[in-house]
Design a protein around this motif. Structure first.
Motif, PDB file in Angstrom:
ATOM      1  N   ASP A 276       1.465  -2.815 -14.960  1.00  0.00           N
ATOM      2  CA  ASP A 276       2.101  -3.570 -13.872  1.00  0.00           C
ATOM      3  C   ASP A 276       3.300  -4.372 -14.355  1.00  0.00           C
ATOM      4  O   ASP A 276       4.299  -4.488 -13.652  1.00  0.00           O
ATOM      5  N   ALA A 302      -3.523  -2.520 -11.571  1.00  0.00           N
ATOM      6  CA  ALA A 302      -4.071  -2.684 -10.219  1.00  0.00           C
ATOM      7  C   ALA A 302      -2.974  -2.763  -9.159  1.00  0.00           C
ATOM      8  O   ALA A 302      -3.114  -2.211  -8.057  1.00  0.00           O
ATOM      9  N   ARG A 303      -1.878  -3.441  -9.473  1.00  0.00           N
ATOM     10  CA  ARG A 303      -0.809  -3.569  -8.478  1.00  0.00           C
ATOM     11  C   ARG A 303      -0.226  -2.202  -8.139  1.00  0.00           C
ATOM     12  O   ARG A 303      -0.024  -1.874  -6.957  1.00  0.00           O
ATOM     13  N   HIS A 304       0.044  -1.399  -9.142  1.00  0.00           N
ATOM     14  CA  HIS A 304       0.593  -0.061  -8.889  1.00  0.00           C
ATOM     15  C   HIS A 304      -0.400   0.808  -8.122  1.00  0.00           C
ATOM     16  O   HIS A 304      -0.002   1.587  -7.241  1.00  0.00           O
ATOM     17  N   ILE A 305      -1.677   0.713  -8.450  1.00  0.00           N
ATOM     18  CA  ILE A 305      -2.663   1.535  -7.751  1.00  0.00           C
ATOM     19  C   ILE A 305      -2.723   1.134  -6.276  1.00  0.00           C
ATOM     20  O   ILE A 305      -2.732   1.992  -5.382  1.00  0.00           O
ATOM     21  N   ARG A 306      -2.738  -0.165  -6.015  1.00  0.00           N
ATOM     22  CA  ARG A 306      -2.787  -0.617  -4.618  1.00  0.00           C
ATOM     23  C   ARG A 306      -1.509  -0.255  -3.860  1.00  0.00           C
ATOM     24  O   ARG A 306      -1.557   0.254  -2.728  1.00  0.00           O
ATOM     25  N   ALA A 307      -0.362  -0.510  -4.477  1.00  0.00           N
ATOM     26  CA  ALA A 307       0.907  -0.374  -3.755  1.00  0.00           C
ATOM     27  C   ALA A 307       1.406   1.058  -3.696  1.00  0.00           C
ATOM     28  O   ALA A 307       1.942   1.495  -2.666  1.00  0.00           O
ATOM     29  N   HIS A 309      -0.411   4.024  -4.576  1.00  0.00           N
ATOM     30  CA  HIS A 309      -1.401   5.071  -4.300  1.00  0.00           C
ATOM     31  C   HIS A 309      -1.130   6.310  -5.154  1.00  0.00           C
ATOM     32  O   HIS A 309      -1.044   7.440  -4.643  1.00  0.00           O
ATOM     33  N   LEU A 333     -10.239  -0.883  -5.388  1.00  0.00           N
ATOM     34  CA  LEU A 333      -8.839  -1.203  -5.109  1.00  0.00           C
ATOM     35  C   LEU A 333      -8.356  -0.452  -3.878  1.00  0.00           C
ATOM     36  O   LEU A 333      -7.662  -1.022  -3.022  1.00  0.00           O
ATOM     37  N   ARG A 334      -8.689   0.836  -3.819  1.00  0.00           N
ATOM     38  CA  ARG A 334      -8.355   1.688  -2.672  1.00  0.00           C
ATOM     39  C   ARG A 334      -9.453   2.717  -2.530  1.00  0.00           C
ATOM     40  O   ARG A 334      -9.757   3.431  -3.493  1.00  0.00           O
ATOM     41  N   ASP A 335     -10.014   2.838  -1.342  1.00  0.00           N
ATOM     42  CA  ASP A 335     -11.087   3.815  -1.178  1.00  0.00           C
ATOM     43  C   ASP A 335     -10.599   5.128  -0.592  1.00  0.00           C
ATOM     44  O   ASP A 335     -11.397   6.023  -0.298  1.00  0.00           O
ATOM     45  N   TYR A 337      -9.253   7.773  -1.810  1.00  0.00           N
ATOM     46  CA  TYR A 337      -9.080   8.790  -2.847  1.00  0.00           C
ATOM     47  C   TYR A 337     -10.195   9.828  -2.724  1.00  0.00           C
ATOM     48  O   TYR A 337     -11.352   9.484  -2.437  1.00  0.00           O
TER      49      TYR A 337
END
Length: 367
Positions: A276, A302-307, A309, A333-335, A337
């Motif tokens: 990040d 985490a920021r990259h994964i959330r923002a 995808h 973080l994001r479901d 996937y």
């Protein structure tokens, strides 16, 4: 006809190997930690006549002569101690030499009071016993039957060390991290644990229209090899750093090749950053193989994964718990996937969990 004695079952071969007074030679295939564990048991070490290693150049190892398979005089028994990468091929090699089927797992089953369970086996058994519901939930969450079959086979192998569970697998490192269900189209790729650039090279071949690559590797020697390997490839940024959940320094063992890892006993200090913090642009594909440091590195992304995808290809084989912890963290973080599991060796190592972004349309179709 085999020049070595055959037995009615592997259990009978194991009993013969472990019984003093048998008029038969006894050998271990492989110079590794599992063969060493057997030689650390005085009652077994006294029985072992040598080590089989077709590639060895040293004449002895741990006080035992080292021979090629063809040099072993009959009659003899040989225990397959290969478990990480090629136990199935090792078993075929022994069979071609005429040896009775005999694996470390057979000795373990015959004498669990004497033969220690390999660490990956003890760990798998304990984790499965303590978290059976989570393992069952993981199987349900996987996106296809092939993933569930991989999970089933790996649980069986990691719980026993018996290569019969891996008979359908091959060593296919060139395909690792890349699968048809995760097509590449002009990606911005983060290679976390870039080693000598081998994975980035495969990525560039598969996605010639890629936008860019950020390769993280803390070993200066590996970075130099990566630069040489990838010379002429455009838009690749080399970061001579590790990745973690916070910037700083960590101890590192740089002498284990592709298995070099953060370690409390590491001989050098390395700089680490977070994905990040180090990567400002959006990314579309993150690969991680960090010898057990994946959870810490994911927290730093985490920021990259959330923002963003991004597609994710994450090594989960370094511990049994990673099979549970890594998907729980990412899906927290994001479901949205789809989760796949694939395996790239004949042994316990090189398992990758893939997280493929699902669109809102995908989600609605599943409802």
């Amino acid at each position: 006809m085999s020049k070595h004695p055959q037995f009615a079952s592997p259990a009978a071969a194991a009993d013969a190997f472990l019984a003093p007074g048998q008029a038969v030679g006894r050998y271990l295939l492989g110079r590794n930690e599992h063969a060493a564990a057997l030689l650390d048991i005085p009652a077994i070490a006294a029985l072992v006549d040598g080590i089989i290693d077709d590639r060895a150049t040293e004449p002895a190892w741990r006080g035992k002569p080292v021979l090629r398979g063809e040099q072993v005089a009959a009659p003899a028994l040989a225990v397959n101690c290969s478990m990480s990468i090629s136990p199935v091929s090792a078993a075929r090699r022994l069979a071609a030499l005429g040896f009775a089927p005999l694996h470390y797992a057979d000795l373990l089953e015959a004498r669990p009071d004497l033969v220690p369970a390999p660490p990956f086996v003890a760990e798998m058994r304990a984790d499965l016993a303590a978290h059976a519901n989570e393992w069952a939930a993981l199987a349900e969450r996987l996106a296809d039957d092939a993933s569930r079959a991989v999970l089933r086979d790996l649980v069986a192998y990691r719980g026993s060390a018996h290569p019969r569970h891996m008979a359908g697998y091959t060593v296919r490192f060139d395909e690792q991290y890349f699968e048809p269900f995760m097509p590449l189209h002009g990606e911005t790729f983060v290679d976390a644990g870039g080693f000598d650039g081998d994975t980035t090279e495969q990525f560039c071949r598969r996605d010639p229209a890629y936008r860019g690559v950020i390769l993280f590797e803390p070993s200066g020697a590996n970075i130099a090899r990566a630069r040489e390997r990838l010379a002429g490839r455009p838009n690749i940024r080399f970061e001579e750093m590790g990745v973690s959940d916070a910037p700083g320094t960590l101890s590192f063992d740089p002498h284990a090749g592709s298995a070099s890892a953060v370690s409390s006993s590491g001989t050098v200090s390395i700089a680490v950053t977070t994905i990040d913090e180090a990567v400002s642009e959006p990314v579309s594909f993150i690969k991680m193989d960090l010898e057990g440091w994946e959870m810490r590195a994911l927290a730093g992304a985490a920021r990259h994964i959330r923002a963003d995808h991004p597609k994710l290809a994450i090594a989960v084989y370094h511990s049994a718990a990673d099979f549970r912890h890594i998907p729980a963290y990412i899906l927290g973080l994001r479901d949205d996937y789809a989760v796949y599991l694939r395996h790239y060796s004949e042994g316990w190592s090189e398992t990758v969990m893939f997280f493929v972004p699902r669109t809102r349309r995908d989600t609605l179709q599943d409802q």
